[in-house]
Write a protein that holds these residues in place. Structure first.
Motif, PDB file in Angstrom:
ATOM      1  N   LYS A   1       0.933  -1.099   0.105  1.00 53.11           N
ATOM      2  CA  LYS A   1       0.157   0.041   0.003  1.00 53.11           C
ATOM      3  C   LYS A   1       0.777   1.315  -0.007  1.00 53.11           C
ATOM      4  O   LYS A   1       0.635   2.135  -0.634  1.00 53.11           O
ATOM      5  CB  LYS A   1      -0.991   0.018   1.227  1.00 53.11           C
ATOM      6  CG  LYS A   1      -2.033  -1.009   1.054  1.00 53.11           C
ATOM      7  CD  LYS A   1      -2.663  -1.272   2.558  1.00 53.11           C
ATOM      8  CE  LYS A   1      -3.694  -0.108   2.640  1.00 53.11           C
ATOM      9  NZ  LYS A   1      -4.433  -0.141   3.739  1.00 53.11           N
ATOM     10  N   GLN A   2       1.941   1.094   0.965  1.00 56.89           N
ATOM     11  CA  GLN A   2       2.836   2.308   0.870  1.00 56.89           C
ATOM     12  C   GLN A   2       3.254   2.867  -0.385  1.00 56.89           C
ATOM     13  O   GLN A   2       3.495   3.939  -1.018  1.00 56.89           O
ATOM     14  CB  GLN A   2       3.911   2.069   1.903  1.00 56.89           C
ATOM     15  CG  GLN A   2       5.065   3.307   1.877  1.00 56.89           C
ATOM     16  CD  GLN A   2       6.176   2.963   2.738  1.00 56.89           C
ATOM     17  OE1 GLN A   2       5.824   1.885   3.850  1.00 56.89           O
ATOM     18  NE2 GLN A   2       7.310   3.545   2.715  1.00 56.89           N
ATOM     19  N   TYR A   3       3.785   1.585  -1.353  1.00 59.79           N
ATOM     20  CA  TYR A   3       4.390   2.051  -2.708  1.00 59.79           C
ATOM     21  C   TYR A   3       3.327   1.927  -3.795  1.00 59.79           C
ATOM     22  O   TYR A   3       3.728   1.802  -4.855  1.00 59.79           O
ATOM     23  CB  TYR A   3       5.301   0.852  -3.025  1.00 59.79           C
ATOM     24  CG  TYR A   3       6.690   1.259  -2.203  1.00 59.79           C
ATOM     25  CD1 TYR A   3       7.822   2.043  -2.625  1.00 59.79           C
ATOM     26  CD2 TYR A   3       7.066   0.690  -0.707  1.00 59.79           C
ATOM     27  CE1 TYR A   3       8.880   2.137  -1.916  1.00 59.79           C
ATOM     28  CE2 TYR A   3       8.056   0.961   0.036  1.00 59.79           C
ATOM     29  CZ  TYR A   3       9.116   1.696  -0.756  1.00 59.79           C
ATOM     30  OH  TYR A   3      10.272   1.715  -0.033  1.00 59.79           O
ATOM     31  N   ASN A   4       2.104   2.136  -3.298  1.00 66.14           N
ATOM     32  CA  ASN A   4       0.915   2.017  -4.409  1.00 66.14           C
ATOM     33  C   ASN A   4       1.074   0.834  -5.491  1.00 66.14           C
ATOM     34  O   ASN A   4       1.068   1.255  -6.594  1.00 66.14           O
ATOM     35  CB  ASN A   4       0.877   3.511  -4.996  1.00 66.14           C
ATOM     36  CG  ASN A   4      -0.417   3.756  -5.936  1.00 66.14           C
ATOM     37  OD1 ASN A   4      -1.480   3.131  -5.254  1.00 66.14           O
ATOM     38  ND2 ASN A   4      -0.403   4.517  -6.753  1.00 66.14           N
ATOM     39  N   ARG A   5       1.144  -0.083  -4.908  1.00 66.92           N
ATOM     40  CA  ARG A   5       1.363  -1.330  -5.749  1.00 66.92           C
ATOM     41  C   ARG A   5       0.284  -2.318  -5.999  1.00 66.92           C
ATOM     42  O   ARG A   5       0.499  -3.764  -6.245  1.00 66.92           O
ATOM     43  CB  ARG A   5       2.721  -2.043  -5.540  1.00 66.92           C
ATOM     44  CG  ARG A   5       3.954  -1.413  -5.488  1.00 66.92           C
ATOM     45  CD  ARG A   5       5.174  -2.184  -5.319  1.00 66.92           C
ATOM     46  NE  ARG A   5       5.092  -3.379  -6.194  1.00 66.92           N
ATOM     47  CZ  ARG A   5       5.703  -3.459  -7.321  1.00 66.92           C
ATOM     48  NH1 ARG A   5       6.450  -2.481  -7.975  1.00 66.92           N
ATOM     49  NH2 ARG A   5       5.450  -4.713  -7.854  1.00 66.92           N
TER      50      ARG A   5
END
Length: 324
Positions: A162-166
């Motif tokens: 989620k942090q890396y929008n993956r």
């Protein structure tokens, strides 16, 4: 007569829906379609699951990395197939019981699990963090195998995704059905692959004709091509028993069905076959209708795809290639 009519109607309906599943099922739309998948980054070309391996695989032109995760004692998500590091590092060390800074270096040569006459070699001997891979390869689809049932590991991986929008370019799962259920509950947006239990369930549904009527939460079928286990060429150090060979043969007959793979593909569920390291196995996989192949020999697969003129990044792959 009534019973025969019911059975006949069931068979006909099942066959129709097997061929035309979108009559009742909404097709899944993934943001990637990976034909060339680098198993552990390409374990026959570089040391497995290292940054060097992933960089090399990207340069070769792979469509996806496959990698494995564990959690260190200080709660760092690292990229490693094994928790116990005897095979890869020659050390009696467990990742889960060790601080990240104290993890040993990889050996300078690691035997390839699915082609044991080969060894991966490289200069990079450091076990990397998952966040390093995400940082360095922001647009690369990545297939994550969660190796153990650890709630903290599952949560940490999800937080990083989620942090890396993956969420749309990451796939995940596990052999364990318990782990897969936890992953799906935590974040159903991330494409999930079938657990071992669900593969068996899928096979039973297919052979009983029930599959066309059943909804499927998974987006990827990632299974071994059992036929490769019948080969003695580089696969095992010891001969395979006749009983094991019969089991592999039977599984191959039951699972490697073009009708099954095509049906899933029409529902937007991609099939990836692993771990294939010979041209004849690549050829069979694509003839069966597999969307992609996982390999340790990434150059060999690239050359095969180039030689046979197979296009890459087709369909719904919306992820732009990264310049290298």
């Amino acid at each position: 007569m009534v019973l025969l009519a019911v059975i006949g109607g069931y068979i006909i309906t099942s066959l129709i829906l097997l061929k035309y599943p979108n009559l009742i099922h909404k097709k899944k739309h993934l943001k990637f379609r990976a034909k060339h998948i680098s198993h552990r980054g390409g374990a026959a070309e570089r040391l497995e699951n290292t940054m060097e391996a992933f960089a090399y695989a990207e340069k070769v032109g792979t469509d996806m990395f496959e990698l494995d995760c564990h959690l260190t004692k200080d709660l760092q998500v690292v990229v490693s197939h094994d928790d116990h590091l005897r095979r890869t590092c020659g050390s009696q060390v467990q990742i889960s019981q060790t601080l990240y800074k104290d993890l040993p270096k990889l050996q300078d040569g690691i035997k390839v699990d699915f082609y044991q006459t080969l060894r991966g070699r490289g200069e990079d001997r450091r076990i990397p963090l998952l966040k390093e891979v995400f940082d360095e390869f922001p647009h690369m689809p990545i297939n994550i195998d969660i190796k153990v049932d650890d709630d903290l590991l599952i949560q940490q991986v999800n937080d990083l995704v989620k942090q890396y929008n993956r969420e749309e370019i990451t796939a995940w799962g596990s052999r364990s059905d318990v782990v897969c259920q936890k992953l799906y509950r935590l974040n159903p947006r991330v494409p999930l692959f079938f657990s071992m239990r669900r593969v068996i369930h899928l096979m039973l549904l297919f052979w009983t004709g029930l599959l066309p009527f059943i909804s499927i939460k998974e987006s990827l079928l990632e299974i071994i091509m059992p036929g490769i286990l019948l080969s003695s060429e580089g696969m095992f150090e010891v001969p395979v028993s006749s009983k094991a060979r019969f089991i592999f043969w039977l599984l191959d007959k039951l699972l490697m069905r073009p009708a099954l793979i095509k049906h899933l593909d029409k529902r937007g569920i991609q099939t990836y076959l692993w771990v294939l390291n010979r041209e004849e196995d690549f050829e069979r996989a694509f003839k069966l209708g597999a969307a992609g192949v996982m390999t340790d020999r990434i150059l060999l697969l690239k050359d095969y795809l180039d030689k046979t003129g197979q296009q890459r990044g087709q369909g719904e792959n919306l992820i732009p290639p990264r310049c290298v």
